[in-house]
Design a protein around this motif. Structure first.
Motif, mmCIF file in Angstrom:
data_model
loop_
_atom_site.group_PDB
_atom_site.id
_atom_site.type_symbol
_atom_site.label_atom_id
_atom_site.label_comp_id
_atom_site.label_asym_id
_atom_site.label_seq_id
_atom_site.Cartn_x
_atom_site.Cartn_y
_atom_site.Cartn_z
ATOM 1 N N ARG A 112 0.900 -1.171 -0.056
ATOM 2 C CA ARG A 112 0.023 -0.012 0.008
ATOM 3 C C ARG A 112 0.924 1.227 -0.094
ATOM 4 N NH1 ARG A 112 -4.486 -0.518 4.520
ATOM 5 N NH2 ARG A 112 -5.364 1.038 3.342
ATOM 6 N N ALA A 169 0.357 4.198 -0.896
ATOM 7 C CA ALA A 169 -0.411 5.729 -0.558
ATOM 8 C C ALA A 169 -0.279 5.846 0.861
ATOM 9 C CB ALA A 169 -1.932 5.559 -0.847
ATOM 10 N N ALA A 170 -0.597 4.681 1.613
ATOM 11 C CA ALA A 170 -0.146 4.908 3.122
ATOM 12 C C ALA A 170 1.054 5.292 3.418
ATOM 13 C CB ALA A 170 -0.591 3.509 3.870
ATOM 14 N N ALA A 183 1.394 9.084 3.056
ATOM 15 C CA ALA A 183 0.561 9.787 4.030
ATOM 16 C C ALA A 183 1.182 9.625 5.370
ATOM 17 C CB ALA A 183 -0.907 8.902 4.005
ATOM 18 N N PHE A 214 -3.532 11.894 0.228
ATOM 19 C CA PHE A 214 -3.970 10.480 0.604
ATOM 20 C C PHE A 214 -4.978 10.030 -0.005
ATOM 21 C CE2 PHE A 214 -5.593 7.434 4.024
ATOM 22 C CZ PHE A 214 -4.716 6.709 3.608
ATOM 23 N N LEU A 215 -5.979 10.980 -0.225
ATOM 24 C CA LEU A 215 -7.627 10.631 -0.679
ATOM 25 C C LEU A 215 -7.254 10.410 -2.099
ATOM 26 C CD1 LEU A 215 -9.978 13.064 1.154
ATOM 27 C CD2 LEU A 215 -9.624 10.482 1.458
ATOM 28 N N LEU A 232 -4.309 9.355 -3.690
ATOM 29 C CA LEU A 232 -3.740 8.097 -4.055
ATOM 30 C C LEU A 232 -4.582 6.727 -3.496
ATOM 31 C CD1 LEU A 232 -0.079 9.201 -3.093
ATOM 32 C CD2 LEU A 232 -1.339 9.276 -5.220
ATOM 33 N N SER A 233 -5.406 7.049 -2.657
ATOM 34 C CA SER A 233 -6.001 5.883 -2.133
ATOM 35 C C SER A 233 -7.259 5.721 -3.066
ATOM 36 C CB SER A 233 -6.537 6.040 -0.715
ATOM 37 O OG SER A 233 -7.421 5.185 -0.277
ATOM 38 N N VAL A 234 -7.808 4.399 -3.148
ATOM 39 C CA VAL A 234 -8.822 3.947 -3.880
ATOM 40 C C VAL A 234 -10.099 3.711 -2.784
ATOM 41 C CG1 VAL A 234 -7.546 3.114 -5.882
ATOM 42 C CG2 VAL A 234 -8.213 1.684 -3.697
ATOM 43 N N GLU A 235 -10.028 3.730 -1.683
ATOM 44 C CA GLU A 235 -11.026 3.628 -0.812
ATOM 45 C C GLU A 235 -11.758 4.842 -0.250
ATOM 46 O OE1 GLU A 235 -13.614 1.713 1.613
ATOM 47 O OE2 GLU A 235 -11.912 0.901 0.686
ATOM 48 N N LEU A 286 -12.272 6.735 3.121
ATOM 49 C CA LEU A 286 -11.412 7.537 3.885
ATOM 50 C C LEU A 286 -11.721 8.863 3.787
ATOM 51 C CD1 LEU A 286 -7.972 5.695 2.528
ATOM 52 C CD2 LEU A 286 -9.161 5.561 4.680
#
Length: 726
Positions: free
Chosen positions: A52, A54-55, A58, A95-96, A98-101, A104
């Protein structure tokens, strides 16, 4: 409300303290972010599989954000206070992205909530707008122009959190402002209270100081009062001594010279040579002048002490002016001057003392006679609306303008120029005249031109004549305003015109005999009536008509002593105050002589041989030798003459050495042979000192007295009769 400087300072301090708290909150958030980043790194390091990125990005940004903020907080706390939430928003946005969730996106809520505590309200609003704009942009970009439900809910949660935080902080700031304002107001009140307390302390110190000064001033005032009373008693004693020591020998000189000049037949028909008579006439004239000067000095002393009485009555002013003019006419015409008299026939009666006004007019005309060599002296009576005016004008030397303002001053002798005659005197006549005129409520003025003469104008107030012609006694020492509207005190006695009028100067005295009391009370409406106890006992219903007509009138009953009481106290029949005059002797003889008690043999007893000779000569001239007069020099010789023969009348001096007049009286009263002998005391002493005490005073009123009035009377009686004030 405009804050005071002190309140503004307190509010500024409170704002700085809030800003410091917000910086401290930023520091704590930075430490918390650093700890969160460390935990995040730890979790990512142990997580398998570790796929992961992106994490990791961040967590790294959060770690860098916390370190940078901590570094800025130590150097530029205000910059760090704003930079920390901005970096958090940027980290969350990356973070948002790069993230797919999509869930978040709800991490926006703590990011929005944190600035409400660490930033001022304006900065909080701006950061919330930036955070919402960032969330909206990322959501639209990742949704292809459409927000997913997760982003919509996250945006709604952000807005809701913003609103709740806004309202919470608003109420918080309002409460803080109220608290700061209340604290500032309380501090201001405390400051004012301290200032007032200091001012009260200063006022208390000043009051204590003033009380001490007042006490000192009261002590000094009491000392000054005692000294003034002592000086007044000394002055009165001096005046009495002067009256006795100067007037008695002057009266002897004047009396003998008058007898030798005007009644030479009293010396057995022996006539003096012309030269002697001329010298004796000059002695008589000079002694009269000297006696007049002494009388002026004593009159001035009485005026200064306020003890000369003006007995005002309704008098025809034209008659008084005519009598004074006729008295001066022979003297004026003998000098070759003309006396012009112009009277006002329509002038009403004027309330004046005829004797005092005559004295004033004689003084003015005598001055005009002295300073006028040729021409005339004019006396004119006229009236205005409220005044009667008497003018005395002459064609004499006149008075300089610079001297007019001093003309009425005592002991002022003016220089009227080289052509003016030199005059004798002390310069008291005009001063006394003016004061006597003022005692009548009038005025005395002058205008003059050097070389043309002078004009003195006396004005007297015109008043409405009373229905009952009763005299009014006025003390000359009181200013005019004190004589206006004075309460009236009626004195009812068989011997009206008593000895206490000068002590009762606060009242207008109306003397009345018992048979006149009712009528006079109805006319004068007095404030109180003082009734002689002997008159009340002789007529039990004397004041009954007055009480019925005026039930609230206070009636004071006591014994009212007079000259007869003094005589009875001294065991004599009459009093005859010195100096002895022919007119006084004639009045006394008329009062003690009647058909049942004729007076033939008179014995004169005095330690002053000259006085006995004067009285003997005067008695010889009174009835052309009808009296057999014997004289004794001193009380011892008087007792010897009394033992030889009981006289019909004894003229006895009280103040004698060795054997006094009281001793002679005591011896006479112990012997029945002198029961029919009339004793007349010749004295120059103060009669009031010989008055017997008054043992009872009764106050009554038909309507009664209220309790407050009774208490006031008792209070004044207790204060007046206290041994400290007696």
């Amino acid at each position: 409300m405009i804050p005071t400087p002190a309140a503004a300072g307190i509010q500024g301090d409170a704002r700085r303290q809030i800003a410091d708290l917000q910086v401290d909150a930023t520091r704590r958030f930075a430490y918390a972010a650093f700890a969160l980043a460390a935990l995040w790194f730890t979790r990512l390091a142990v997580q398998v599989p570790n796929d992961r990125p992106a994490a990791w990005v961040a967590a790294l940004l959060l770690f860098a954000d916390s370190l940078l903020s901590a570094w800025l907080l130590e150097r530029k706390p205000r910059v760090a206070q704003l930079a920390f939430p901005l970096l958090l928003i940027a980290t969350l946005g990356l973070f948002l992205w790069l993230s797919v969730e999509p869930l978040l996106a709800f991490m926006i809520v703590p990011v929005v909530l944190m600035p409400s505590v660490s930033l001022p309200r304006r900065g909080f609003v701006v950061l919330n707008l930036l955070a919402d704009a960032m969330l909206l942009s990322i959501g639209l970009a990742k949704g292809g122009g459409t927000l997913s439900s997760a982003y919509q809910l996250a945006l709604a949660a952000s807005i809701f959190t913003f609103m709740v935080s806004w309202m919470a902080t608003r109420y918080l700031y309002t409460a803080v402002n109220w608290a700061m304002a209340s604290g500032a107001e309380a501090n201001e009140h405390m400051r004012e209270a301290r200032a007032r307390r200091g001012e009260l302390r200063r006022l208390a110190d000043a009051l204590r100081h003033n009380q001490e000064r007042m006490h000192d001033l009261n002590v000094r005032l009491e000392q000054a009062r005692v000294a003034a009373e002592e000086a007044y008693r000394t002055k009165q004693h001096f005046v009495a001594n002067v009256s006795h020591e100067l007037r008695t020998p002057l009266n002897l000189i004047t009396g003998f010279s008058e007898m030798m000049t005007l009644s030479p037949e009293s010396y057995g028909g022996v006539l003096l040579p012309a030269e002697y008579r001329q010298d004796m006439t000059e002695i008589y004239r000079s002694s009269k002048h000297l006696l007049g000067l002494v009388e002026d000095v004593l009159a001035l002393a009485q005026l200064e002490a306020g003890e000369m009485l003006v007995k005002r009555d309704w008098i025809d002013l034209n008659l008084v002016v005519s009598e004074a003019a006729e008295t001066m006419r022979p003297l004026i015409e003998a000098k070759g001057l003309a006396l012009c008299l112009d009277l006002d026939a329509e002038l009403p009666p004027v309330l004046i003392d005829a004797g005092r006004v005559r004295q004033i007019l004689l003084n003015l005309m005598n001055n005009a006679y002295r300073y006028t060599r040729d021409g005339h002296i004019a006396v004119r009576v006229r009236r205005s609306e409220r005044e009667a005016c008497v003018e005395v004008a002459d064609t004499g030397a006149g008075i300089r303008q610079e001297d007019l303002s001093h003309i009425f001053e005592a002991f002022r002798m003016l220089n009227r120029g080289p052509t003016a005659p030199r005059t004798e005197g002390f310069g008291l006549g005009l001063s006394i005249s003016r004061r006597l005129v003022e005692a009548h409520g009038g005025s005395l003025g002058v205008d003059s031109t050097v070389g043309a003469g002078s004009r003195f104008t006396m004005t007297l107030p015109l008043e409405t004549p009373s229905r009952l012609e009763q005299p009014i006694l006025v003390r000359t020492g009181w200013p005019r305003d004190h004589r206006v509207n004075k309460p009236t005190l009626m004195i009812v006695s068989d011997e009206p015109g008593g000895l206490f009028d000068d002590q009762l100067g606060r009242f207008t005295i109306v003397p009345a005999r018992p048979n006149e009391a009712a009528a006079l009370c109805q006319h004068h409406v007095p404030a109180a009536v003082w009734v002689d106890a002997s008159a009340a006992q002789a007529s039990p219903g004397l004041m009954a008509p007055v009480s019925r007509a005026m039930p609230s009138l206070p009636i004071i009953t006591s014994r009212i002593p007079g000259q007869r009481d003094v005589a009875r106290r001294l065991q004599a029949d009459r009093l005859m105050p010195k100096p002895i005059t022919k007119a006084g002797l004639e009045r006394m003889l008329a009062s003690v002589t009647d058909e049942h008690h004729p007076v033939r043999h008179i014995l004169v007893i005095d330690d002053n041989a000259q006085m006995t000779r004067l009285v003997e000569r005067t008695l010889a001239s009174c009835a052309e030798g009808c009296y057999q007069v014997s004289a004794a020099c001193g009380g011892r010789e008087g007792l010897l003459l009394l033992a030889r023969r009981a006289p019909d009348l004894v003229l006895l001096d009280l103040d004698m050495p060795e054997v006094s007049g009281a001793d002679v009286l005591s011896a006479m009263r112990d012997d029945d042979a002198y029961r029919e002998t009339v004793v007349v005391l010749m004295t120059g002493l103060d009669i009031q000192q010989e008055l017997p005490p008054i043992y009872g005073i009764q106050v009554s009123s038909q309507a009664g007295f209220s309790l407050p009035m009774t208490l006031r009377v008792i209070e004044h009686l207790a204060e007046t009769l206290s041994p400290r004030t007696l």
